[in-house]
Motif scaffolding. Structure first.
Motif: not given
Length: 78
Positions: A21-29, A35-45
């Protein structure tokens, strides 16, 4: 000279959480990570904007954990 394309070694699927999950090269992961980073950034903002609005509306309101209250703030210089 050796031709490495004929001696390809198949690798198994990653089994640990870090490799999968962290060092993946799969485009779905990678899409889920984005998506998770965008959600966290929106919540912090959103949280920070609420703090700023509370501070603007009620300047004397003490924000928990913040040591910079209007009484201890530095004076404005001109």
């Amino acid at each position: 000279m050796h031709d490495m394309s004929t001696h390809a070694v198949p690798h198994g699927a990653p089994t640990s959480f870090i490799r999968k999950h962290v060092f993946s090269i799969d485009h779905k992961v990678i899409g889920k990570q984005y998506y998770a980073l965008a959600l966290v950034a929106a919540l912090v903002g959103m949280f920070l904007s609420w703090l700023m609005r509370i501070h603007l509306g009620w300047g004397s309101f003490a924000i928990p954990g913040c040591i910079c209250s209007p009484r201890t703030a530095l004076p404005a210089t001109s």
